[in-house]
Structures are given as structure tokens and as C-alpha cells.
Design an enzyme around this catalytic site. Structure first.
Site, PDB file in Angstrom:
ATOM      1  N   ASP A 150       0.878  -1.093   0.039  1.00 34.34           N
ATOM      2  CA  ASP A 150      -0.041  -0.047  -0.040  1.00 34.34           C
ATOM      3  C   ASP A 150       0.842   1.203   0.253  1.00 34.34           C
ATOM      4  O   ASP A 150       0.681   2.214   0.477  1.00 34.34           O
ATOM      5  CB  ASP A 150      -1.032   0.082   1.212  1.00 34.34           C
ATOM      6  CG  ASP A 150      -1.950   1.179   0.995  1.00 34.34           C
ATOM      7  OD1 ASP A 150      -2.236   1.594  -0.050  1.00 34.34           O
ATOM      8  OD2 ASP A 150      -2.690   1.337   2.164  1.00 34.34           O
ATOM      9  N   TYR A 151       2.023   1.403  -0.633  1.00 35.92           N
ATOM     10  CA  TYR A 151       2.807   2.669  -0.868  1.00 35.92           C
ATOM     11  C   TYR A 151       2.038   3.303  -1.755  1.00 35.92           C
ATOM     12  O   TYR A 151       1.368   2.980  -2.711  1.00 35.92           O
ATOM     13  CB  TYR A 151       4.205   2.178  -1.514  1.00 35.92           C
ATOM     14  CG  TYR A 151       5.156   1.738  -0.533  1.00 35.92           C
ATOM     15  CD1 TYR A 151       5.756   2.422   0.353  1.00 35.92           C
ATOM     16  CD2 TYR A 151       5.479   0.051  -0.308  1.00 35.92           C
ATOM     17  CE1 TYR A 151       6.920   1.952   1.079  1.00 35.92           C
ATOM     18  CE2 TYR A 151       6.361  -0.205   0.426  1.00 35.92           C
ATOM     19  CZ  TYR A 151       7.116   0.658   1.090  1.00 35.92           C
ATOM     20  OH  TYR A 151       7.799   0.160   2.106  1.00 35.92           O
ATOM     21  N   GLU A 152       1.889   4.568  -1.348  1.00 36.61           N
ATOM     22  CA  GLU A 152       1.121   5.751  -2.061  1.00 36.61           C
ATOM     23  C   GLU A 152       2.082   6.752  -2.454  1.00 36.61           C
ATOM     24  O   GLU A 152       1.587   7.753  -3.410  1.00 36.61           O
ATOM     25  CB  GLU A 152       0.069   6.056  -1.113  1.00 36.61           C
ATOM     26  CG  GLU A 152      -0.862   4.865  -0.850  1.00 36.61           C
ATOM     27  CD  GLU A 152      -1.903   5.410   0.027  1.00 36.61           C
ATOM     28  OE1 GLU A 152      -2.247   6.722   0.197  1.00 36.61           O
ATOM     29  OE2 GLU A 152      -2.904   4.523   0.744  1.00 36.61           O
ATOM     30  N   HIS A 153       3.292   6.860  -2.222  1.00 37.11           N
ATOM     31  CA  HIS A 153       3.979   7.965  -2.517  1.00 37.11           C
ATOM     32  C   HIS A 153       5.444   7.299  -2.785  1.00 37.11           C
ATOM     33  O   HIS A 153       6.026   6.484  -2.098  1.00 37.11           O
ATOM     34  CB  HIS A 153       4.281   9.089  -1.329  1.00 37.11           C
ATOM     35  CG  HIS A 153       2.897   9.495  -0.690  1.00 37.11           C
ATOM     36  ND1 HIS A 153       2.192  10.272  -1.453  1.00 37.11           N
ATOM     37  CD2 HIS A 153       2.156   9.071   0.278  1.00 37.11           C
ATOM     38  CE1 HIS A 153       1.178  10.593  -0.651  1.00 37.11           C
ATOM     39  NE2 HIS A 153       1.121   9.895   0.327  1.00 37.11           N
ATOM     40  N   GLN A 212      -8.497   0.824  -4.208  1.00 38.66           N
ATOM     41  CA  GLN A 212      -9.221   1.658  -3.276  1.00 38.66           C
ATOM     42  C   GLN A 212     -10.175   2.565  -4.012  1.00 38.66           C
ATOM     43  O   GLN A 212     -10.006   3.690  -4.373  1.00 38.66           O
ATOM     44  CB  GLN A 212      -8.044   2.673  -2.731  1.00 38.66           C
ATOM     45  CG  GLN A 212      -6.947   2.076  -1.880  1.00 38.66           C
ATOM     46  CD  GLN A 212      -6.070   2.931  -1.083  1.00 38.66           C
ATOM     47  OE1 GLN A 212      -6.326   3.967  -0.524  1.00 38.66           O
ATOM     48  NE2 GLN A 212      -4.866   2.481  -1.308  1.00 38.66           N
TER      49      GLN A 212
END
Length: 302
Positions: A150-153, A212
């Protein structure tokens, strides 16, 4: 004549129900993130329907220091979930009590120490070596079954992300450390470029796409949701894409506005591979009413 029409209609309805319930793509999988918001929620607080496959996802393990000025550690993961209420012994207890339960951990998340949690490896090999070692230790200590990405950056390019994460999943599976792997992208150009690069090279190792959908605008309609779902089916071809909602109703298609209608439509198409929720910490205040509804829908012959 009227009886004949009624019989024909009833037969058609029955045939449709049989087709829907036996559609090969449907699944009774329910997944829920837990522990990120430190609201004293425990595994045992949640209702667990014995007729579903239930995955808890601990949130989060992050390769950052745990100090107030958190900084990247190049793959040396630390625990950032509520360890007072979600302990190794409680993992063992909930799994012992419920044979249908698995527990995974999620990597990354949105933020850490008041700033963004960046994926920031020094190199593929050094990050991978550190990640395999540190995660194996955590997974074995907690008796876990899988990982979620769930890395988002990102402070690296899509190919480096794909190689690091893909080789991590491959190694952990090959070593028998995990049996389940998922990814949790959302509709953002930078996010999608990284996850689609991962999918292109390592999609065959990824069991579920926890997309998501709640990152779309609040007030999403059923028809919009169905369009979004089709778009992501195209992006992650062959993937088991799970519809999702957020407990606090802050985005996407909410349970009040038709989420379960959309899930029923997906089920009729054979595309309901499960449901996941963000997150148990917020759902506790609602007495997990939507979790109960989700599991009831999934438990009906899939």
C-alpha cells in the site's frame, strides 16, 4: 396458458439464480484493514461469519525509523500498528478460534511521523535484502499469512518499484513465509504508473487487487462505480479486483448509496472476487454493521 407463463418465468428466475451463485469468478472473501488509527480495536471485536474467508490486514509495517522525525531505512521494516491491542498472541487466538481467518500485514500506507511514507530504496538489491530479512522476522513473530502493498508516495521510478516489490513477493512466497499477496492502488497517475509496472512483470504472483475505490469522489453513483470497476479490470487484466468502501463515508460509493447494489451486480456477472473495508478502527463506532452486511452477501452461495 397463464400457468405456463408463470412456470416459464419461475424456471427462468431459478436458472438465473443458479448461474449467479455458481459463477466461477465469485468468491466469499472478506478483508479488513485494522490497527492504523489506534482506536483500541481488537480482532475479537469484529463479527466473523463462519461462511466467509476472512482476512485481517494489519496496518502498517513501514521501512522508516520509529522516532518522531521518522526517516527511511531502505527496507528495514518496523511496526506502526496498534501493538497494545493487536499482539502476536491475539493473532494466534483469533486464528485458533476461527479456521476461516488469515492475518496479513500491509506495507507503506499514506503517512508516517507527520509526513508522507515514501517508497525510497537505495538500490534494488540492498532494499530487497533488508526487506526480506526484517519482514520474515515480523511475519514469523506474528504468525502471519501474507502481505499487502500500500505504498502511495514514491521517490523512485516505476521499474525500480516493480523489481523491489515483485522480487520481495516472489522470495517470501518461495521461502514459504507467506501464502497470500495483494496490492492496494488507487486512481492517481503516479500511483497507477508504479502499480501497473509491478502488475506487468509480477501480476502472476499477486493474488488480489485491493483497489481503493473509496479514493474516488464522495457521492459516487452505482453506475459510476461499475464504470470505474471495468476500467480497473482493464488496467489489471486477469486480476481479482475487490470492490471496497471506507467506513467513515468520506469517499467513493458508500453502503448507504448503493455499494451493496453494485456488489450484487458484480456477483451477477461473476466478478465479485470479495469485498474489503478501510477500516475496522472506524467501523467499531458503527458496531460493524456494514461488515455484517458484506459478509452476509458473500456467504450466500458464491
Amino acid at each position: 396458458m397463464e400457468f405456463s407463463k408463470l412456470f416459464t418465468t419461475a424456471f427462468f428466475i431459478l436458472q438465473t439464480l443458479i448461474l449467479v451463485s455458481s459463477a466461477p469468478g465469485n468468491s466469499n472473501l472478506f478483508r479488513e484493514y485494522i490497527g492504523a488509527e489506534f482506536k483500541n480495536v481488537r480482532f475479537s471485536d469484529l463479527p466473523i461469519n463462519k461462511n466467509v474467508e476472512f482476512h485481517f490486514i494489519l496496518s502498517f509495517a513501514i521501512d522508516y525509523t520509529t522516532s518522531s522525525s521518522a526517516s527511511p531505512t531502505n527496507g528495514k521494516f518496523n511496526i506502526f500498528w496498534d501493538t497494545d491491542n493487536l499482539t502476536p498472541s491475539q493473532v494466534t487466538a483469533i486464528k485458533s478460534k476461527n479456521s476461516n481467518v488469515k492475518v496479513a500485514l500491509s506495507l507503506g500506507g499514506d503517512s508516517v511521523g507527520g509526513g508522507y511514507a515514501y517508497f525510497n530504496p537505495s538500490s534494488v538489491n540492498s532494499w530487497l535484502s533488508n526487506a526480506v530479512s526484517s519482514l520474515t522476522h515480523i511475519i514469523q513473530e506474528y504468525n502471519l499469512d501474507g502481505i499487502d502493498i500500500d505504498y502511495e508516495h514514491f521517490q523512485t521510478d516505476p521499474d525500480t518499484f516493480a523489481q523491489c516489490i515483485g522480487q520481495l513477493i516472489s522470495t517470501l512466497k518461495k521461502n514459504g513465509v507467506i501464502s497470500v499477496a495483494s496490492i492496494a492502488p488507487y486512481d492517481d497517475d503516479q500511483v497507477q504508473s508504479h502499480y501497473m509496472a509491478l502488475w506487468k512483470s509480477y501480476g502472476h504472483l499477486i493474488d488480489y487487487v485491493n483497489f481503493q475505490f473509496y479514493a474516488y469522489d464522495q457521492g459516487t453513483t452505482v453506475s459510476q462505480f461499475m464504470d470505474y470497476f471495468e476500467t480497473q479490470r482493464s488496467n489489471y487484466k486477469g486480476g481479482k479486483i475487490l470492490p471496497s468502501f471506507i467506513s467513515d463515508g468520506s469517499g467513493g460509493l458508500s453502503p448507504e448509496n448503493g455499494f451493496f447494489t453494485a456488489c450484487s451486480k458484480l456477483k451477477s456477472e461473476g466478478n465479485l472476487h470479495g469485498i474489503f473495508v478501510w477500516c475496522a478502527d472506524d467501523s467499531k463506532a458503527l458496531d460493524f454493521k456494514y461488515e455484517k452486511h458484506s459478509q452476509s452477501l458473500l456467504a450466500i452461495s458464491h
